[in-house]
Structures are given as C-alpha cells and as structure tokens.
Design a protein around this motif. Sequence first.
Motif, mmCIF file in Angstrom:
data_model
loop_
_atom_site.group_PDB
_atom_site.id
_atom_site.type_symbol
_atom_site.label_atom_id
_atom_site.label_comp_id
_atom_site.label_asym_id
_atom_site.label_seq_id
_atom_site.Cartn_x
_atom_site.Cartn_y
_atom_site.Cartn_z
ATOM 1 N N ARG A 160 45.123 -66.789 -42.716
ATOM 2 C CA ARG A 160 45.724 -66.677 -41.392
ATOM 3 C C ARG A 160 44.878 -67.383 -40.337
ATOM 4 N NH1 ARG A 160 49.457 -66.839 -39.802
ATOM 5 N NH2 ARG A 160 49.596 -65.266 -38.157
ATOM 6 N N SER A 161 43.560 -67.340 -40.494
ATOM 7 C CA SER A 161 42.692 -68.012 -39.516
ATOM 8 C C SER A 161 42.870 -69.524 -39.544
ATOM 9 C CB SER A 161 41.224 -67.662 -39.781
ATOM 10 O OG SER A 161 40.722 -68.354 -40.912
ATOM 11 N N LEU A 162 43.416 -70.039 -40.633
ATOM 12 C CA LEU A 162 43.653 -71.478 -40.785
ATOM 13 C C LEU A 162 45.088 -71.863 -40.424
ATOM 14 C CD1 LEU A 162 41.757 -71.965 -44.173
ATOM 15 C CD2 LEU A 162 40.944 -72.563 -41.876
ATOM 16 N N GLY A 163 45.848 -70.911 -39.908
ATOM 17 C CA GLY A 163 47.212 -71.199 -39.497
ATOM 18 C C GLY A 163 48.228 -71.141 -40.620
ATOM 19 N N LEU A 194 32.005 -65.862 -41.055
ATOM 20 C CA LEU A 194 33.369 -65.437 -40.747
ATOM 21 C C LEU A 194 33.392 -63.991 -40.237
ATOM 22 C CD1 LEU A 194 35.418 -66.941 -43.732
ATOM 23 C CD2 LEU A 194 35.208 -67.836 -41.400
ATOM 24 N N VAL A 195 32.545 -63.143 -40.801
ATOM 25 C CA VAL A 195 32.470 -61.756 -40.334
ATOM 26 C C VAL A 195 31.896 -61.705 -38.921
ATOM 27 C CG1 VAL A 195 31.473 -59.473 -40.737
ATOM 28 C CG2 VAL A 195 32.258 -60.845 -42.677
ATOM 29 N N LEU A 196 30.819 -62.437 -38.701
ATOM 30 C CA LEU A 196 30.155 -62.399 -37.404
ATOM 31 C C LEU A 196 31.032 -62.948 -36.283
ATOM 32 C CD1 LEU A 196 26.549 -63.538 -38.391
ATOM 33 C CD2 LEU A 196 27.329 -61.220 -37.857
ATOM 34 N N THR A 197 31.910 -63.898 -36.611
ATOM 35 C CA THR A 197 32.769 -64.499 -35.588
ATOM 36 C C THR A 197 34.109 -63.782 -35.451
ATOM 37 O OG1 THR A 197 33.562 -66.114 -37.228
ATOM 38 C CG2 THR A 197 31.727 -66.778 -35.802
ATOM 39 N N GLY A 198 34.299 -62.705 -36.201
ATOM 40 C CA GLY A 198 35.507 -61.914 -36.068
ATOM 41 C C GLY A 198 36.703 -62.406 -36.858
ATOM 42 N N LEU A 232 36.868 -62.429 -40.188
ATOM 43 C CA LEU A 232 36.994 -61.609 -41.383
ATOM 44 C C LEU A 232 36.426 -60.211 -41.137
ATOM 45 C CD1 LEU A 232 37.560 -61.316 -44.449
ATOM 46 C CD2 LEU A 232 35.265 -62.240 -44.854
ATOM 47 N N ASP A 233 37.252 -59.212 -41.394
ATOM 48 C CA ASP A 233 36.811 -57.817 -41.362
ATOM 49 C C ASP A 233 36.784 -57.338 -42.809
ATOM 50 O OD1 ASP A 233 36.522 -55.058 -41.235
ATOM 51 O OD2 ASP A 233 37.884 -54.817 -39.525
ATOM 52 N N PRO A 234 35.617 -56.945 -43.352
ATOM 53 C CA PRO A 234 35.564 -56.500 -44.745
ATOM 54 C C PRO A 234 36.392 -55.250 -45.027
ATOM 55 C CG PRO A 234 33.367 -57.047 -43.957
ATOM 56 C CD PRO A 234 34.270 -57.029 -42.754
ATOM 57 N N HIS A 235 36.758 -54.526 -43.991
ATOM 58 C CA HIS A 235 37.581 -53.315 -44.129
ATOM 59 C C HIS A 235 37.005 -52.364 -45.170
ATOM 60 C CE1 HIS A 235 40.908 -54.136 -41.401
ATOM 61 N NE2 HIS A 235 40.863 -55.398 -41.801
#
Length: 308
Positions: free
Chosen positions: A165-168, A267-271, A273-276
């Motif tokens: 999703r982050s890649l469109g 990716l986690v630090l920039t928001g 990706l959330d590892p959930h």
Amino acid sequence: MPKAYVFTQYGGPETEAFADVGRPRPGAGEVLVAVRAAGVNPVDWKLREGLRRPGDSGDRAFPAVFGNEVSGVVAEVGDGVTAIAVGDEVFGNTVAGGYAEYALLPAAVTAHKPAGLSFTDAATLPVAAATAYDGIRQLDLPAGATLLVTGAGGGVGAAAVQIARSLGVRVAGVASEGKKDFVESLGAVHVPSGPDLARRVRAAAPDGIDAVYDLVGGEVLTEAAGLLADRTRLITAGAPPETVTELGGARVARARTTAVLDAVAHLVLTGVLDPHVTRTYPLDRAGEALRAVEDGHTRGKIVIEVAR
C-alpha cells in the motif's frame, strides 16, 4: 544454566519442553546475543513437525531450540566480526533457535537496532517483515496494480499489505471473517477465506488481479493462481517450491541480509510499517505463545519477551 524452550523429537506439542542449555559460544562470523525478545512464527511449529527448508541437510540435533528471529544485546562476538561489538543492541535471524536466554546470530543477517525501535517490535522483523519486504520487491508492481495477499491477517501478510500500500498498490487481502476489521485497517479490501474463493476475489477486484502473494498454500494457492493471466506474478511463502513451480510461479526469494533488516526497521521508524504485536508472553509461557500461532487464529504478531 541458561533456559530455552525446545522440542525433543519431531512431532506435536507433546515433544515440547523447557531445558537448561549451555551458553553457546559464537563461531567465526557469529555473535552471541542476550535475548530480549523472540518473534513467534508458523515456521517454528512446522520445523517441530519435521519441515525441511531449502538448504537443510541431515537430521536435526535434539533437543532443538525453537525460534528464528530475536532482538537483544550482544554478549560476545566470534572471529572475523568487526561491525558489531559487545554491548550493541541488535536484531536478526538465529543460527539455532531463539526462545532462549541466549542465541547465536550470523553477523551477516544481524542489524543494529535503532534507538527508536523497541526490542519487541525489532524481534518481529527478521522473519515476517523481511519475508514480506523481499516478496513485494520480487513482484515489483507499479503503483495502481492490484495484488492479492492470501493469509493477510498474519505477521507476513499484514506486513506485505502495508508495504504494498505504501507503494501505491491496491491490495485484496484474504483472511477469516474474524480478521475483517484488521485487514481493512491495513488498507486492504477484505476477502473472506473459505470455499469458492475465486468468486469472492473477482467481486472484490472486478478489474482483475495483477499478482498474488500467497502465504497459505494448498487449495487457496491453486484457486488464486487461476485468477492470474501471467503466472510469473505468482509467489508463495506458504507452499513447497515444487507445488508453486507446477502452477507457473515461484517461491519468495529471500535476501537474508543486514541491508534488508535495516530497510524494514526504517519502514517502522517512518510509520510505513506497524508490526502489530497483538500479544506478548514471558519465556516461561513460550508454549502458550506457540499454541496461539499454531492454532491459526492470531492477527499480527506474537512475541516472547525474554528479558526487559
């Protein structure tokens, strides 16, 4: 002596036990880590049942320690290791198990943990997030393409949805009805799992599917493959190589490098990706943590917190 959660032979949960194990000594190119957290993955119980991964050779030595990804603090380094030092906070893949107080990691698949990343979240990245990242890179879909992710509610699936999703990329995520809200929260269109999957996918994605990232295998993989005009856009981390090859697709090509671990941490630090991490367990409840994953109803990731 250090404690670990092990399996004593191939089989079911009855083969699991706690054991006092000697503190490992790192060989050349390895680091010894005092484990702070260990990720729990389906591959853990599958190995207990006798799964042989590509490259595995010979019989496993028992007792075998569970676990394939950890975070922690470096306690000792082996010969030839120069980029990692005692006291460094790191995360990575294990050499021989991670549900333990100490674990060996290959330096080549170990990354420094950024200060803004918790040990708990870091422990989820080497297997689930890195597998998702490698697969999305392998598919290399353009923005606007539509990806079908089977098993979208698990650790790898949730990460794959978020990265795509982050890649469109538009995503249709297959998961049980109980995970509908979770899958939709990730930005995917939920497709209920179960018989006649192809019909529901076509209804959810009327313009068609451009690629499939499978994490389930079996009939789900076969049905998903039938939705593709180009079977080279079919990848799996849920089925054996020979099965997906017969369908015209391929296994996820794992990079297994420090660079990939650095990338998913970013990716986690920039928001992005959330590892959930939805549940954590102490080491003395490792069996419960593994049962939760083996039962197949968890969403996101489960982590064993070994020390704080």
